[in-house]
Design a protein around this motif. Sequence first.
Motif, PDB file in Angstrom:
ATOM      1  N   ASP A 211       0.834  -1.205   0.000  1.00 60.53           N
ATOM      2  CA  ASP A 211       0.000   0.000   0.000  1.00 60.53           C
ATOM      3  C   ASP A 211       0.875   1.264   0.000  1.00 60.53           C
ATOM      4  OD1 ASP A 211      -2.664   1.340   0.388  1.00 60.53           O
ATOM      5  OD2 ASP A 211      -1.639   2.029   2.196  1.00 60.53           O
ATOM      6  N   LEU A 212       1.983   1.243   0.762  1.00 57.24           N
ATOM      7  CA  LEU A 212       2.917   2.372   0.775  1.00 57.24           C
ATOM      8  C   LEU A 212       3.494   2.604  -0.616  1.00 57.24           C
ATOM      9  CD1 LEU A 212       4.811   4.486   2.002  1.00 57.24           C
ATOM     10  CD2 LEU A 212       6.302   2.606   2.744  1.00 57.24           C
ATOM     11  N   ALA A 213       3.948   1.520  -1.259  1.00 53.55           N
ATOM     12  CA  ALA A 213       4.529   1.647  -2.600  1.00 53.55           C
ATOM     13  C   ALA A 213       3.508   2.173  -3.597  1.00 53.55           C
ATOM     14  CB  ALA A 213       5.075   0.295  -3.056  1.00 53.55           C
ATOM     15  N   ALA A 214       2.285   1.670  -3.515  1.00 57.71           N
ATOM     16  CA  ALA A 214       1.240   2.094  -4.452  1.00 57.71           C
ATOM     17  C   ALA A 214       0.897   3.569  -4.260  1.00 57.71           C
ATOM     18  CB  ALA A 214      -0.009   1.231  -4.263  1.00 57.71           C
ATOM     19  N   SER A 215       0.822   4.008  -3.005  1.00 59.44           N
ATOM     20  CA  SER A 215       0.465   5.398  -2.742  1.00 59.44           C
ATOM     21  C   SER A 215       1.567   6.355  -3.191  1.00 59.44           C
ATOM     22  CB  SER A 215       0.175   5.607  -1.250  1.00 59.44           C
ATOM     23  OG  SER A 215       1.368   5.492  -0.477  1.00 59.44           O
ATOM     24  N   MET A 216       2.829   5.929  -3.108  1.00 59.37           N
ATOM     25  CA  MET A 216       3.948   6.779  -3.514  1.00 59.37           C
ATOM     26  C   MET A 216       4.154   6.742  -5.021  1.00 59.37           C
ATOM     27  SD  MET A 216       5.054   8.181  -0.722  1.00 59.37           S
ATOM     28  CE  MET A 216       6.763   8.684  -0.860  1.00 59.37           C
ATOM     29  N   ASP A 217       3.836   5.619  -5.634  1.00 61.14           N
ATOM     30  CA  ASP A 217       4.085   5.455  -7.071  1.00 61.14           C
ATOM     31  C   ASP A 217       3.222   6.391  -7.912  1.00 61.14           C
ATOM     32  OD1 ASP A 217       5.414   4.078  -9.250  1.00 61.14           O
ATOM     33  OD2 ASP A 217       3.484   3.143  -9.651  1.00 61.14           O
ATOM     34  N   VAL A 218       2.027   6.713  -7.438  1.00 62.11           N
ATOM     35  CA  VAL A 218       1.131   7.558  -8.225  1.00 62.11           C
ATOM     36  C   VAL A 218       1.451   9.047  -8.073  1.00 62.11           C
ATOM     37  CG1 VAL A 218      -0.729   5.876  -8.142  1.00 62.11           C
ATOM     38  CG2 VAL A 218      -0.604   7.643  -6.367  1.00 62.11           C
TER      39      VAL A 218
END
Length: 295
Positions: A211-218
Motif C-alpha cells: 500500500d505504501l509503494a502504491a500510494s507513492m508510485d502515483v
Amino acid sequence: MQLANVIIKDEYVMDPMLAELVTPLALAMPSYTFTTRTMDDMQFNVYSYPSALKNRSMQAPEGKKFIRKLFVFCEDENLGGLSVDTKYSRSSGSDPVWEISCWRIENERGSRNTTKTTKVDVAKRAVKKYFLPRGLDEVLKNNADIMYDYDRALGRLASDISRNTLFKNHSDVQEYVYYQLMGQEIPIQLKQRVEAKMTSDKYKKAMGEFDLAASMDVRKDRLIVIRHKGGYLYRAPVREDEDEDKSSVMFQTFEELPSLWQDRLAVLQLMEDEEVVRDVGYRRNDTHFVILTNP
C-alpha cells in the motif's frame, strides 16, 4: 619533498614514477588533495610494492611499501585517480605508463573512463583538463539514477504482494475469490489456508508495504534534492508538458527552501538509507533524497 596536499597512509610512500607526475601537479594545484583516502585493502594490495617501478633494486624505506595509485580530491569531491604501471617496448624495455581515470573521460575503446600515456607531460595536461570540480548542473546530471533507485525501492516494497510470493500455491487466492464472487461455499481447507495466511503478521506487513509503494508510485510531485557544499541542490519543478532538462538549477540553504520541503528533508535525515516514508519521500543516503513537493 613532503607536500601538505599529498596525504598518504603511514605505511606507504609514493613510487618515484608516480611522484614524477604527482609532485608538480600538487605544487601547481594547491587546493587539490592527492591521497590514498577511500582506498580499500584490495586496492592497497594491488597498487603497493616493496621495490620501485623503474628501478627494482630500489627498496621502499623499512616498514613501508611504494604506492602506485592516488586519488585526487577537491574538498570532499573525488575527481579521479592517478596510477602508474609499466609497458614493454622493444626499444627501451619496460616504460612507465601513467593512467588517469575520471568520469569526464569518455573512450569508445578500452576502459571508458581512463586514458593512458607513456609521456608524463601528456598525463599532466590530462589531469588539468579533466580534473575539475563538477558544476551544479553536472552534479544533478550525474545523479539521475537516484530516481531509478527510488523506483526500485518501491518495487521491493511491493514485491511480496505483486509477485504473490507469500502463497506456495498461487491458485489458492484465485479459487477463494472465485467461490466468494459466485456465492458458492468455499471449501473448508482452502478457506483455512487462505485466511490463516492473509491474517498473519507477515502478510499484514507485506500489504502495508504494498500500500505504501502504491500510494507513492502515483505521486507525480517527486523531486531529487542533493545536499551539496552547505546547501541543497535541485531542479526547479516544471509542469508535465515542460522539458525537465531545461528547468533552472537551484541552489539554496536549508532555511531558503520552502517550509514543507524543510519538514520532509528533516524527516528523511532521521531515516535509514533506502527508506521510503509515506507522503514524504525517499532517502538514498545522507546526501541524496527524493521528496514530494506538494502537501
